[in-house]
Design a protein around this motif. Structure first.
Motif, PDB file in Angstrom:
ATOM      1  N   PRO A   1      -0.193   6.727   0.422  1.00 51.14           N
ATOM      2  CA  PRO A   1       0.993   7.229   0.377  1.00 51.14           C
ATOM      3  C   PRO A   1       2.288   6.529   0.748  1.00 51.14           C
ATOM      4  O   PRO A   1       3.350   6.479   0.365  1.00 51.14           O
ATOM      5  CB  PRO A   1       1.107   8.754   0.871  1.00 51.14           C
ATOM      6  CG  PRO A   1       0.066   8.893   1.650  1.00 51.14           C
ATOM      7  CD  PRO A   1      -1.074   7.737   1.195  1.00 51.14           C
ATOM      8  N   ARG A   2       1.969   5.778   1.726  1.00 46.76           N
ATOM      9  CA  ARG A   2       3.005   4.846   2.761  1.00 46.76           C
ATOM     10  C   ARG A   2       3.151   3.680   1.800  1.00 46.76           C
ATOM     11  O   ARG A   2       4.258   2.926   2.009  1.00 46.76           O
ATOM     12  CB  ARG A   2       2.381   4.590   3.957  1.00 46.76           C
ATOM     13  CG  ARG A   2       2.241   5.838   4.831  1.00 46.76           C
ATOM     14  CD  ARG A   2       1.268   5.450   5.977  1.00 46.76           C
ATOM     15  NE  ARG A   2      -0.128   5.073   5.709  1.00 46.76           N
ATOM     16  CZ  ARG A   2      -1.188   4.762   6.457  1.00 46.76           C
ATOM     17  NH1 ARG A   2      -0.841   4.957   7.637  1.00 46.76           N
ATOM     18  NH2 ARG A   2      -2.306   4.615   6.036  1.00 46.76           N
TER      19      ARG A   2
ATOM     20  N   GLN B   1      -5.063  10.408  -3.987  1.00 45.55           N
ATOM     21  CA  GLN B   1      -4.134  10.059  -2.625  1.00 45.55           C
ATOM     22  C   GLN B   1      -5.180  10.413  -1.494  1.00 45.55           C
ATOM     23  O   GLN B   1      -5.886  11.246  -1.242  1.00 45.55           O
ATOM     24  CB  GLN B   1      -3.004  10.901  -2.580  1.00 45.55           C
ATOM     25  CG  GLN B   1      -2.339  10.737  -1.310  1.00 45.55           C
ATOM     26  CD  GLN B   1      -0.958  11.634  -1.297  1.00 45.55           C
ATOM     27  OE1 GLN B   1      -0.302  11.451  -0.602  1.00 45.55           O
ATOM     28  NE2 GLN B   1      -1.035  12.859  -2.129  1.00 45.55           N
TER      29      GLN B   1
ATOM     30  N   LEU C   1       1.774  13.103   0.022  1.00 43.95           N
ATOM     31  CA  LEU C   1       3.107  13.489  -0.785  1.00 43.95           C
ATOM     32  C   LEU C   1       2.396  14.740  -2.016  1.00 43.95           C
ATOM     33  O   LEU C   1       1.173  14.872  -1.782  1.00 43.95           O
ATOM     34  CB  LEU C   1       3.361  12.501  -1.861  1.00 43.95           C
ATOM     35  CG  LEU C   1       3.724  11.210  -1.134  1.00 43.95           C
ATOM     36  CD1 LEU C   1       3.687   9.771  -1.915  1.00 43.95           C
ATOM     37  CD2 LEU C   1       4.991  11.208  -0.712  1.00 43.95           C
ATOM     38  N   THR C   2       3.267  15.379  -2.542  1.00 40.60           N
ATOM     39  CA  THR C   2       2.918  16.429  -3.445  1.00 40.60           C
ATOM     40  C   THR C   2       2.441  15.778  -4.690  1.00 40.60           C
ATOM     41  O   THR C   2       2.816  14.575  -4.920  1.00 40.60           O
ATOM     42  CB  THR C   2       4.111  17.436  -3.547  1.00 40.60           C
ATOM     43  OG1 THR C   2       5.107  16.792  -4.251  1.00 40.60           O
ATOM     44  CG2 THR C   2       4.554  18.177  -2.308  1.00 40.60           C
TER      45      THR C   2
ATOM     46  N   GLU D   1       5.561  14.646  -6.569  1.00 38.81           N
ATOM     47  CA  GLU D   1       6.433  13.533  -5.919  1.00 38.81           C
ATOM     48  C   GLU D   1       5.353  12.410  -6.579  1.00 38.81           C
ATOM     49  O   GLU D   1       5.941  11.249  -6.761  1.00 38.81           O
ATOM     50  CB  GLU D   1       5.972  13.716  -4.415  1.00 38.81           C
ATOM     51  CG  GLU D   1       7.218  14.769  -3.701  1.00 38.81           C
ATOM     52  CD  GLU D   1       7.075  14.707  -2.301  1.00 38.81           C
ATOM     53  OE1 GLU D   1       7.938  15.242  -1.785  1.00 38.81           O
ATOM     54  OE2 GLU D   1       5.808  14.783  -1.922  1.00 38.81           O
ATOM     55  N   LEU D   2       4.172  12.298  -6.313  1.00 38.45           N
ATOM     56  CA  LEU D   2       3.181  11.197  -6.510  1.00 38.45           C
ATOM     57  C   LEU D   2       3.286  11.070  -8.214  1.00 38.45           C
ATOM     58  O   LEU D   2       3.412   9.521  -8.502  1.00 38.45           O
ATOM     59  CB  LEU D   2       1.696  11.514  -6.337  1.00 38.45           C
ATOM     60  CG  LEU D   2       0.799  10.499  -6.058  1.00 38.45           C
ATOM     61  CD1 LEU D   2       1.247   9.789  -4.886  1.00 38.45           C
ATOM     62  CD2 LEU D   2      -0.775  11.118  -5.771  1.00 38.45           C
TER      63      LEU D   2
ATOM     64  N   TYR E   1       6.817   9.274  -8.379  1.00 37.84           N
ATOM     65  CA  TYR E   1       7.046   7.913  -7.977  1.00 37.84           C
ATOM     66  C   TYR E   1       6.027   6.904  -8.739  1.00 37.84           C
ATOM     67  O   TYR E   1       6.650   5.830  -8.974  1.00 37.84           O
ATOM     68  CB  TYR E   1       6.635   7.937  -6.583  1.00 37.84           C
ATOM     69  CG  TYR E   1       7.400   8.817  -5.572  1.00 37.84           C
ATOM     70  CD1 TYR E   1       8.876   9.114  -5.747  1.00 37.84           C
ATOM     71  CD2 TYR E   1       7.113   9.241  -4.439  1.00 37.84           C
ATOM     72  CE1 TYR E   1       9.577  10.048  -4.980  1.00 37.84           C
ATOM     73  CE2 TYR E   1       7.951  10.045  -3.392  1.00 37.84           C
ATOM     74  CZ  TYR E   1       9.069  10.531  -3.739  1.00 37.84           C
ATOM     75  OH  TYR E   1       9.615  11.343  -3.089  1.00 37.84           O
TER      76      TYR E   1
END
Lengths: 117, 207
Positions: B115-116, B139, B148-149, B152-153, B156
């Motif tokens: 996630p980063r 993830q 991340l939810t 969000e994932l 993004y």
């Protein structure tokens, strides 16, 4: 000529030496996941096999994939495929079938095995 | 046609199949494979000089350094006759010949996400979309990173609605097992849409 140096891969011979210059596999289709195993007749002739081939035959006393042959003998994948193909065409190695078509039963068998780990 | 029931003739006829574990550099592929493998994970290495120069741009040709492409993999035995392999892709996407070797004939793929560093995973997502290999997005939960939810994932990474998304702790065996069965469930749903059978793509064998 300079003295022999170990190759970066840690293999004792250069790839093209191990394959005697061959760069194409024989008709036997081998993938990295193809499982291969020594044949009964190879067990009797293992001592007369050449160095690289003997190492492969010894390793294949128990079934292993092409990827395992490459990893354990520090050979590039292509080299492992060529060497094992040759052993197969000489009848010294038996190769497994590759899964060609999948269905729900097949996936469920794998799923159950994963859950049981 | 190779169903395992039918391939157990007199001498137990063996078959094998494979999954792919993909994602960018340092995303946890090796850990993931090692956590679930029944053998100590193994590594193959390809040393590239000429091959890399041919497909890279001029700036790389100048340096002409030898590059090592590593592939980690593990194995799970299903009974006596079926061996399942998990192959981790090399981090460098540009060495696609290695990816092709890994992906051909695969059942499906897990694309691991850090996630980063979401950008590390763009290449894997593009690759599997192009190759039409079924995959799920997973993830990896790092102890020192935010999670991340799903929304969000998906947002993004522009993940299509039909691609399942979940999380994993790549160091935890039960968690990795869940991620693999999550992929298998997706494969079964895909199969159902295709009449219950699917032929594996294996066009470049013997190359």
């Amino acid at each position: 000529m300079s003295s022999p140096q170990p190759s970066e891969g840690g293999s004792l011979v250069r790839s093209f030496m191990a394959t005697k210059g061959r760069t194409e596999a024989t008709s036997q289709e081998l993938a990295i996941e193809t499982v291969v195993e020594i044949t009964p007749q190879a067990r009797t002739s293992i001592s007369s096999a050449q160095f690289e081939q003997r190492k492969i035959l010894e390793l294949l006393d128990s079934p292993a994939s092409i990827a395992e042959v490459a990893a354990k003998l520090k050979l590039p994948i292509r080299t492992a495929i060529i060497l094992v193909s040759e052993l197969a065409s000489d009848g010294l190695v038996d190769s497994s079938d590759l899964v060609d078509t999948i269905d729900t039963d097949f996936l469920m068998t794998i799923r159950n095995a994963i859950e049981a780990l | 046609m190779t169903k395992i029931e039918e391939s157990t003739a007199s001498v137990a006829r063996r078959t094998s199949a494979k999954f792919v574990v993909a994602g960018g550099f340092g995303v946890g592929k090796t850990t993931f494979v090692g956590t679930i493998s029944e053998i100590p994970p193994l590594r193959t290495e390809e040393h590239l000089t000429e091959a890399a120069s041919e497909i890279d741009d001029v700036s790389v040709v100048k340096t002409k350094t030898s590059t090592t492409v590593a592939m980690d993999f593990g194995r799970i035995n299903v009974g006596d006759s079926l061996m399942i392999y998990l192959f981790g892709t090399p981090g460098q996407l540009r060495f696609s010949f290695m990816w092709d070797t890994i992906v051909e004939g695969a059942l499906g793929a897990v694309v691991l996400i850090d996630p980063r560093r979401l950008d590390e995973s763009y290449g894997s997502l593009d690759y599997f979309e192009q190759r039409e290999l079924p995959f799920v997005v997973v993830q990896n939960e790092f102890p020192d990173a935010p999670v991340l939810t799903q929304a969000e994932l998906r947002d993004y990474l522009a993940i299509a609605p039909e691609i399942p998304v979940t999380t994993v702790d790549a160091t935890d065996k039960e968690s990795v097992k869940n991620a693999v069965t999550f992929l298998i469930d997706h494969l079964m749903q895909q199969l159902a849409k295709q009449g219950g059978r699917r032929k594996l793509r294996r066009k470049d064998l013997g190359r």
